[in-house]
Design an enzyme around this catalytic site. Sequence first.
Site, PDB file in Angstrom:
ATOM      1  CD  GLU A 189      -2.679   1.372   2.502  1.00 45.52           C
ATOM      2  OE1 GLU A 189      -2.223   0.925   3.569  1.00 45.52           O
ATOM      3  OE2 GLU A 189      -3.772   1.936   2.429  1.00 45.52           O
ATOM      4  CE  LYS A 231      -6.306  -0.302   1.740  1.00 39.84           C
ATOM      5  NZ  LYS A 231      -6.967  -0.892   2.891  1.00 39.84           N
TER       6      LYS A 231
HETATM    7  P1  13P Z   1      -9.128   4.418   4.501  1.00 40.99           P
HETATM    8  O1  13P Z   1     -10.116   3.704   3.629  1.00 40.99           O
HETATM    9  O2  13P Z   1      -9.729   5.055   5.714  1.00 40.99           O
HETATM   10  O3  13P Z   1      -8.237   5.339   3.731  1.00 40.99           O
HETATM   11  O4  13P Z   1      -8.171   3.317   5.114  1.00 40.99           O
HETATM   12  C1  13P Z   1      -7.702   2.291   4.314  1.00 40.99           C
HETATM   13  C2  13P Z   1      -6.389   1.850   4.760  1.00 40.99           C
HETATM   14  O5  13P Z   1      -6.132   0.678   4.799  1.00 40.99           O
HETATM   15  C3  13P Z   1      -5.383   2.877   5.121  1.00 40.99           C
HETATM   16  O6  13P Z   1      -4.163   2.283   5.421  1.00 40.99           O
END
Ligand code: 13P
Length: 352
Positions: A189, A231
């Site tokens: 991510e 992600k």
């Molecule tokens: P949000 O959908 O609140 O952005 O969080 C997703 C997430 O995994 C952030 O690390």
Amino acid sequence: MRFVCYTKDSMKKNTKLYETVAALMAPGKGILAADESDSTAGKRLAMVHLPNEPEHRQDFRELLFTAPGIEEYLSGVILYDSTIRSFTDDGIPFPDVLTAKGMVPGIKVDLGTTDLHGFKGEVVSQGLDNLAERFAEYYDLGARFAKWRAVITIDDEETPTDAAITMNALLLTRYAQLAQAAGIVPMVEPEVIYAGDHSLARAEQVTTRTLQILFQTLMTYRVDLEGLILKSSMVLAGDMHPEQSSPEEIANATIRTFHMSVPYDVGGIVFLSGGQTPKRSTENLNAIAKLGEQPWPITFSYSRAIEEPVLMTWQGRPENVPEAQKTLLYVSKMNSLASQGKYDPALDKKLK
Ligand code: 13P
């Protein structure tokens, strides 16, 4: 620049990883990120005036995980270290609750960010120390995928620097290697932060650059992309930018970015909501899905955009649990529809 696909070679024997990816990316389902650190979970509870006590955190997570029928819309849930070790009031470990419903338990493994010395405002994520041992324990606790969040902030023309992106890409790559070695699917991510006054074009440029450097690094270190999930942020103008884009503009910029940077054999792409309202998160996902089939399965993995409407219904009151669970089902269903391009904002009177 377009990436040449990573060829299928003799390394490709990670059948278990592919099975996990297939389960997580099942059509019409998404992944709930319930992996806030204990302190971030406290900020959520504060929205309904609850103190940040373990019992309140546990009550909220139990409400989410035990919601009847939620497995129809959610394929997996990302947990935090204290959550994967928690139990329901009846003494059932949270990962077992999820597994029994056919959902895949996941775990957030980065330990937050720290300053990148010499690079004002830029950060790197921590958590590689003892990660192999932590993965072995998390596997035993039931985790089959793991998330590592890197933070990329858009500021002036020089920020983010390639140096910061590269350092984060290396850290993401090392964690992804360790995850795959442990039989755990890495969910990488690199979050390009929505807050700011940057334009849509600048967000597209930065996201493309970030993902290109990340996937070059992952490929250099032979991470199996088929056994990995990206992600990503959607490509959005900053929340303070005077011109906000339409869902169609966001969808086009986001998909263009992926085609320029994400190899086609990556197992799947999921979105974070990033501080967008629940309704915008859903509308934008819907517009992305409406662009048609892509080389990767694409779905949602929201935290705030799913949890906040549920929290507001719950208000910390036991008598509100059934209604809050219905809200969770509703929000998840709307996002399930959106992931298939079947969400109609005009018919949805509830999401805000
Ligand atoms: P949000 O959908 O609140 O952005 O969080 C997703 C997430 O995994 C952030 O690390």
